[in-house]
Motif scaffolding. Structure first.
Motif, short mmCIF file in Angstrom:
data_model
loop_
_atom_site.label_atom_id
_atom_site.label_comp_id
_atom_site.label_asym_id
_atom_site.label_seq_id
_atom_site.Cartn_x
_atom_site.Cartn_y
_atom_site.Cartn_z
N VAL A 26 -8.82 15.12 -15.18
CA VAL A 26 -7.94 14.57 -14.15
C VAL A 26 -8.73 13.67 -13.22
O VAL A 26 -8.28 12.56 -12.87
CB VAL A 26 -7.26 15.71 -13.36
CG1 VAL A 26 -6.33 15.14 -12.29
CG2 VAL A 26 -6.50 16.64 -14.29
N GLU A 54 -9.48 10.42 -14.96
CA GLU A 54 -8.30 9.56 -14.97
C GLU A 54 -8.14 8.84 -13.64
O GLU A 54 -7.74 7.67 -13.57
CB GLU A 54 -7.06 10.40 -15.26
CG GLU A 54 -5.74 9.65 -15.19
CD GLU A 54 -4.55 10.57 -15.28
OE1 GLU A 54 -3.46 10.17 -14.83
OE2 GLU A 54 -4.70 11.71 -15.78
N PRO A 102 2.45 22.26 -10.38
CA PRO A 102 1.06 22.11 -10.82
C PRO A 102 0.21 23.37 -10.72
O PRO A 102 -0.78 23.51 -11.45
CB PRO A 102 0.52 21.01 -9.90
CG PRO A 102 1.72 20.21 -9.51
CD PRO A 102 2.82 21.22 -9.40
N ALA A 124 -2.68 15.61 -10.77
CA ALA A 124 -3.30 14.40 -10.21
C ALA A 124 -2.83 14.09 -8.79
O ALA A 124 -3.66 13.82 -7.90
CB ALA A 124 -3.04 13.21 -11.14
N ASP A 167 7.28 17.93 -12.36
CA ASP A 167 6.01 17.32 -12.76
C ASP A 167 4.86 18.32 -12.58
O ASP A 167 4.56 18.74 -11.46
CB ASP A 167 5.75 16.07 -11.92
CG ASP A 167 4.49 15.33 -12.36
OD1 ASP A 167 3.88 15.71 -13.38
OD2 ASP A 167 4.11 14.35 -11.67
N GLU A 168 4.22 18.68 -13.68
CA GLU A 168 3.12 19.65 -13.64
C GLU A 168 1.75 19.00 -13.51
O GLU A 168 0.74 19.71 -13.41
CB GLU A 168 3.16 20.51 -14.91
CG GLU A 168 4.43 21.33 -15.05
CD GLU A 168 4.45 22.14 -16.33
OE1 GLU A 168 3.49 22.03 -17.13
OE2 GLU A 168 5.42 22.89 -16.52
N SER A 169 1.68 17.69 -13.48
CA SER A 169 0.38 17.02 -13.39
C SER A 169 -0.28 17.34 -12.05
O SER A 169 0.33 17.18 -10.99
CB SER A 169 0.55 15.50 -13.51
OG SER A 169 -0.67 14.85 -13.18
#
Length: 368
Positions: free
Chosen positions: A230, A233, A95, A200, A196-198
């Motif tokens: 983000v 969300e 991330p 969140a 996973d680059e998210s």
């Protein structure tokens, strides 16, 4: 209507998350994970940071965690060296890659000229490091042979920012020499970086360690940009507050938010402590008039001390073979009760920094 949290409530919330209201019984690895990251561009400060937060902490506990590969020292948020648990490094390296990539491009431009194609550059660096750990002088020398037309410092910096690397601990007192070796993270940890680059999940962990906080705070702490979507969300999973200036703050629903009246003991923070660097608005930890004293002209962040929860001054330790002196420089005159509490805590700090030294002293310079 959103609940308003006063400056003092935000202060106590931050101290509770940071284990600065009371020292906690836990391992060094668990403490580093609780804090998410500890800035470590120098090797020594995280030891002081953990001493102030962990009951019965000794330097051996962190050294063992580093040698046991439970904690790593690596480039992370803001493109700076930090300590993280191995699990968090693997989970949260991807991330922060946009920050690191932008830093590499900026340095390359400043040093004059484009970098080689990324895949080719990183493959060359991997080939060097697969032979064994190496310091960056050695890495740059190998890269210069392969790319003689490119500035060697730009090459080295690009590799440091874009290839997941960790520093190799040694038998040095603070586990790392000034010119430490690096190795490939996947070799050191035996696992690949999570893809996973998210951001969140990292936002949630940031709030657990530093919340309540706003979007700008997270962006300042991480170096990432455009995080508003983000937070939006995640909004259904979060509680929303306002500070006294009407700024929107987010937090985990069940995170601790003590009352302003909760007592906050005297504590010593090391240089570059992550608490001091965690917010765009540092009002919860230091008054606006004193904030400039926490960042010097050469961008160093001095060691500081807390009294009644807020940064009230800076400190330095002078350690010799037979004596150790802690010098406090308050931002303004402190009451006698504060000085007595700081002296007691300061003598404990000297015992940690200079074990076995016969003579210790805590001195207070004139406020100013």
């Amino acid at each position: 209507m959103d609940e308003v949290l006063t400056r003092s409530r935000l202060n106590r919330a931050a101290l509770a998350r940071q284990m600065l209201l009371a020292r906690q019984e836990m391992t060094a690895t668990a403490a580093v994970e609780r804090l998410l990251v500890m800035q470590a561009q120098e090797a020594k400060p995280p030891y002081v940071g953990l001493w102030s937060r962990v009951a019965g902490f000794s330097a051996d506990l962190l050294r063992q965690a580093l040698h046991g590969r439970e904690v790593v020292r690596a480039t992370h948020v803001r493109g700076t060296l930090h300590l993280l648990s191995a699990a968090d490094y693997l989970a949260f390296r991807a991330p922060v890659q946009p920050v690191l990539t932008a830093s590499a491009a900026s340095i390359a431009k400043r040093l004059g000229g484009p970098l080689p194609e990324q895949g080719e550059l990183l493959a060359a660096a991997r080939a060097i490091l697969e032979k064994g750990p190496a310091d960056f002088g050695t890495i740059r020398e190998g890269l210069r042979e392969r790319f003689p037309e490119v500035n060697e410092r730009a090459l080295g910096y690009a590799v440091r920012m874009q290839l997941p690397l960790v520093m190799v601990p040694t038998g040095d007192p603070w586990a790392f020499p000034a010119n430490a070796d690096f190795t490939l993270a996947e070799l050191w940890l035996g696992e690949p970086i999570a893809p996973d680059e998210s951001p969140a999940p990292m936002v949630l962990r940031y709030l657990a360690s530093y919340g309540p906080a706003g979007v700008a705070d997270m962006q300042t702490w991480s170096g990432l940009k455009s995080l508003r979507p983000v937070f939006e969300e995640l909004r259904p999973r979060l509680r929303v507050f306002r500070d006294e200036n009407g700024r929107e703050l987010f937090d985990l629903p069940d995170a601790p938010r003590p009352e302003a009246e909760v007592e906050a003991p005297a504590r010593f923070l090391p240089e570059f402590d992550s608490l001091v660097l965690a917010y765009a608005d540092r009002g919860r930890i230091v008054s606006e008039e004193h904030r400039p004293r926490l960042v010097t002209k050469n961008l160093r962040v001095p060691a500081s001390f807390l009294w009644d929860g807020f940064v009230r001054g800076t400190w330095k330790a002078a350690i010799r073979k037979t004596s150790a002196t802690l010098v406090l420089t308050p931002f303004e005159p402190l009451p006698g009760a504060a000085l007595a509490e700081l002296e007691e805590e300061g003598r404990g700090l000297l015992g940690f920094l200079a074990p076995g030294v016969a003579k210790t002293d805590v001195r207070v310079d004139p406020a100013g």
